[in-house]
Design an enzyme around this catalytic site. Structure first.
Site, PDB file in Angstrom:
ATOM      1  CG  HIS A   1      26.598   7.396 -24.726  1.00  0.00           C
ATOM      2  ND1 HIS A   1      26.836   8.727 -24.961  1.00  0.00           N
ATOM      3  CD2 HIS A   1      27.477   7.025 -23.768  1.00  0.00           C
ATOM      4  CE1 HIS A   1      27.806   9.157 -24.167  1.00  0.00           C
ATOM      5  NE2 HIS A   1      28.230   8.140 -23.442  1.00  0.00           N
TER       6      HIS A   1
ATOM      7  CG  HIS B   1      19.609  13.824 -24.060  1.00  0.00           C
ATOM      8  ND1 HIS B   1      19.019  14.516 -23.031  1.00  0.00           N
ATOM      9  CD2 HIS B   1      20.667  13.162 -23.489  1.00  0.00           C
ATOM     10  CE1 HIS B   1      19.664  14.259 -21.896  1.00  0.00           C
ATOM     11  NE2 HIS B   1      20.680  13.449 -22.150  1.00  0.00           N
TER      12      HIS B   1
ATOM     13  CG  ASP C   1      24.726  11.006 -15.787  1.00  0.00           C
ATOM     14  OD1 ASP C   1      24.083  12.034 -15.498  1.00  0.00           O
ATOM     15  OD2 ASP C   1      24.605  10.423 -16.892  1.00  0.00           O
TER      16      ASP C   1
ATOM     17  CE1 TYR D   1      30.821   5.937 -20.148  1.00  0.00           C
ATOM     18  CE2 TYR D   1      30.560   5.972 -22.550  1.00  0.00           C
ATOM     19  CZ  TYR D   1      30.313   6.523 -21.303  1.00  0.00           C
ATOM     20  OH  TYR D   1      29.546   7.665 -21.212  1.00  0.00           O
TER      21      TYR D   1
ATOM     22  CD  GLU E   1      24.673  14.300 -19.372  1.00  0.00           C
ATOM     23  OE1 GLU E   1      24.862  13.534 -18.412  1.00  0.00           O
ATOM     24  OE2 GLU E   1      23.679  14.218 -20.114  1.00  0.00           O
TER      25      GLU E   1
ATOM     26  CD  GLU F   1      24.663  12.621 -22.407  1.00  0.00           C
ATOM     27  OE1 GLU F   1      25.056  11.728 -21.648  1.00  0.00           O
ATOM     28  OE2 GLU F   1      23.473  12.987 -22.494  1.00  0.00           O
TER      29      GLU F   1
ATOM     30  CG  ASP G   1      -0.194  -0.139   2.519  1.00  0.00           C
ATOM     31  OD1 ASP G   1       1.033  -0.377   2.481  1.00  0.00           O
ATOM     32  OD2 ASP G   1      -0.826   0.003   3.586  1.00  0.00           O
TER      33      ASP G   1
ATOM     34  NE  ARG H   1      27.283   9.797 -18.926  1.00  0.00           N
ATOM     35  CZ  ARG H   1      27.250   8.552 -18.460  1.00  0.00           C
ATOM     36  NH1 ARG H   1      27.900   7.588 -19.093  1.00  0.00           N
ATOM     37  NH2 ARG H   1      26.580   8.241 -17.374  1.00  0.00           N
TER      38      ARG H   1
ATOM     39  CG  ASP I   1      21.461  14.475 -18.211  1.00  0.00           C
ATOM     40  OD1 ASP I   1      22.131  13.889 -17.335  1.00  0.00           O
ATOM     41  OD2 ASP I   1      21.136  13.941 -19.296  1.00  0.00           O
TER      42      ASP I   1
ATOM     43  CG  HIS J   1      21.814   4.924 -17.966  1.00  0.00           C
ATOM     44  ND1 HIS J   1      20.672   5.089 -18.701  1.00  0.00           N
ATOM     45  CD2 HIS J   1      22.600   5.972 -18.303  1.00  0.00           C
ATOM     46  CE1 HIS J   1      20.770   6.178 -19.451  1.00  0.00           C
ATOM     47  NE2 HIS J   1      21.940   6.737 -19.221  1.00  0.00           N
TER      48      HIS J   1
ATOM     49  CG  HIS K   1      16.825  10.996 -22.115  1.00  0.00           C
ATOM     50  ND1 HIS K   1      16.922   9.658 -21.889  1.00  0.00           N
ATOM     51  CD2 HIS K   1      18.017  11.522 -21.736  1.00  0.00           C
ATOM     52  CE1 HIS K   1      18.124   9.378 -21.382  1.00  0.00           C
ATOM     53  NE2 HIS K   1      18.798  10.497 -21.283  1.00  0.00           N
TER      54      HIS K   1
HETATM   55  N1  GLY Z   1      21.592  10.876 -17.237  1.00  0.00           N
HETATM   56  C1  GLY Z   1      21.154  10.233 -18.392  1.00  0.00           C
HETATM   57  C2  GLY Z   1      21.799  10.764 -19.578  1.00  0.00           C
HETATM   58  O1  GLY Z   1      22.859  11.333 -19.494  1.00  0.00           O
HETATM   59  O2  GLY Z   1      21.274  10.761 -20.660  1.00  0.00           O
HETATM   60 MN    MN Z   2      22.215  13.022 -20.788  1.00  0.00          MN
HETATM   61 MN    MN Z   3      23.393  12.276 -17.681  1.00  0.00          MN
END
Ligand code: GLY
Ligand code: MN
Ligand code: MN
Length: 474
Positions: free
Chosen positions: A386, A390, A302, A418, A438, A414, A74, A436, A313, A285, A397
């Site tokens: 990747h 975005h 991140d 890797y 970003e 970003e 619940d 990364r 982000d 992720h 996103h």
């Molecule tokens: N934090 C998710 C991305 O960088 O797209």
């Molecule tokens: Mn991102």
């Molecule tokens: Mn990110």
């Protein structure tokens, strides 16, 4: 006229301006709303008007709030409003429904009988229920706080809908998502049935492409809210940099980030924090964040907050020890250069998915070839797996775009590399290095503004910040 006589009209003017400013930025404690920097009702009103102009004559739009979701037994997940519904209403309550009609509809509400083009249906005020789950707007509050022309309780939408549909040729309603449930699910199903049972045939269409088209370009008011989320998230990152040390756990860095984020007033994280060290730095992720940190490892962080419904982000990659190893620095600098080169190209008219992405790919490809990590230039894609970035907005996103940049859009840039352990053909000195970087850029009239510029990004600036041990703001 004496001095006082000359000054008093000026004082009256200042007082009037101050009062009107405070009226705009008012808290509504009686409705459980304490923040004074939410987007103003005029922003949402203007979105509704733009949508009405786009649907033309004799059309009706129905939008509805997000479903509530059970976490276990619940216990429910904290409610998060549907972005498109929020964009049109500013309403953060569940079980709410908006009807927009290009033909005027006659309604009787708490303010009397009148003709309107918009009605918001919300949960009624109920002191018993509110004792359990919190204060609600109710119809009167919805008019007062959100500035909708009319509001009623959510049990009363049928009559208004029938009236609106009686002259309509088209109904714009989002297809219900599969996971829709609760009261709002019953309302949406009922609306579909009502529409299908009407004497005349009414075309049913989705309004989402229209709303999402509008959401791509951010207004000055949205940018103010987004800048606040960026500022708070940057402080959280600085805190992680200044606190990181050998022997800590990934979740402790996450805890510090979330503490700063919430301490500065952000409601949620924009997505589960990713704090991946060593072998976890190469998992895009990763968010279980349970591992202990060891000197010599690199950490991909991140992490970003959501402020007043708008996401942020940001990623920074740092060395646990406070100093990058030679191998980590070499990879870091390639990613940094790729980001720098990509960001130089961001301006209106440029295609992000083609020109900007291609430039970052070239830099990564050349860098990895030079280091000898790859021998075949096409192989860079095995390590930069990747997209380059975005749009960001209400969603992390955010609404999709064809990639041709427009002034007022916010995008991440970003790039990442890797290299997992045991990668065949790659020297072990490169293993478990994930990097990364970003950042968020705002597309301006003739280029871009790096919204996250105040957060250390160059390798040596990160190292310098890591030496400033201590608590941000103290
Ligand atoms: N934090 C998710 C991305 O960088 O797209
Ligand atoms: Mn991102
Ligand atoms: Mn990110």
């Amino acid at each position: 006229m004496n001095t006082i006589g000359r000054i008093s009209p000026f004082i009256v003017l200042v007082l009037t301006l101050l009062c009107s400013a405070s009226l705009c930025a008012q808290s509504y404690a009686g409705y459980g709303i304490y923040d004074t920097d939410f987007l103003p009702p005029s922003f949402f009103k203007s979105n509704r008007e733009k949508l009405l102009r786009q649907i033309g004559d004799s059309a009706v739009v129905v939008l509805y709030s997000a479903s509530e979701h059970t976490r276990n037994n619940d216990v429910e997940f904290q409610f998060r409003q549907d972005d498109d519904f929020f964009y049109m209403t500013g309403c953060n309550e569940p079980s709410a429904l908006l009807i927009l009609s290009s033909n005027p509809i006659e309604v009787t509400d708490t303010t009397g009988t009148h003709t309107v083009h918009e009605i918001l249906f919300v949960e009624s005020r109920n002191s018993r229920a509110e004792t359990w789950t919190g204060r609600r707007l109710g119809p009167y509050g919805a008019i007062k706080v959100l500035g909708v022309e009319s509001a009623s309780t959510n049990t009363e939408y049928k009559q208004a809908l029938r009236r609106a549909l009686s002259k309509a040729k088209a109904l714009y309603i989002p297809l219900p998502p599969e996971e829709i449930n609760g009261k709002i699910a019953d309302m949406v199903r009922d609306i579909e049935q009502t529409t299908r049972s009407m004497q005349r045939s009414i075309e049913i269409r989705t309004p989402l492409h229209l709303i999402r088209g509008m959401r791509q370009v951010k207004s000055a008011e949205e940018l103010k809210v987004m800048r606040k989320g960026v500022e708070i998230s940057m402080e959280g990152h600085r805190q992680m940099m200044r606190s990181c040390k050998d022997g800590m756990y990934e979740y402790q860095l996450q805890a510090l980030f979330e503490f700063v984020g919430k301490d500065r007033g952000a409601e949620y994280t924009a997505y589960p924090c990713i704090v991946g060290s060593g072998e976890n730095s190469v998992i895009l992720h990763y968010n279980t964040n349970r591992k202990q940190l060891h000197a010599g490892e690199i950490i991909v962080m991140d992490c970003a907050m959501e402020y007043h419904n708008y996401a942020t982000d940001i990623t920074r990659t740092i060395p646990v020890s406070g100093r990058f190893t030679d191998a980590q620095r070499a990879i870091y600098n390639i990613v940094y250069d790729a980001q720098e080169e990509a960001m130089k190209l961001v301006k209106p008219g440029v295609n992000y998915y083609k020109e900007v992405t291609q430039r970052a790919g070239e830099v990564i490809r050349n860098g990895l070839l030079q280091l000898g990590v790859i021998k075949d230039s096409a192989d860079y894609k095995k390590y930069f797996i990747h997209g380059l970035g975005h749009p960001v907005g209400l969603d992390v996103h955010d609404v999709s775009s064809d990639g041709v940049l427009k002034e007022g859009e916010v995008w991440t840039v970003e790039p990442g590399i890797y290299i997992p352990a045991n990668t065949e053909g790659v020297d072990s000195k490169w293993w478990n290095i994930g990097v990364r970087i970003e950042d968020e850029v705002l597309v301006t009239g003739d280029g871009n503004e790096l919204l996250t510029r105040a957060l250390p990004r160059k390798g040596e600036d990160i190292e310098k910040t890591m030496q400033e041990r201590g608590v941000v703001g103290k």
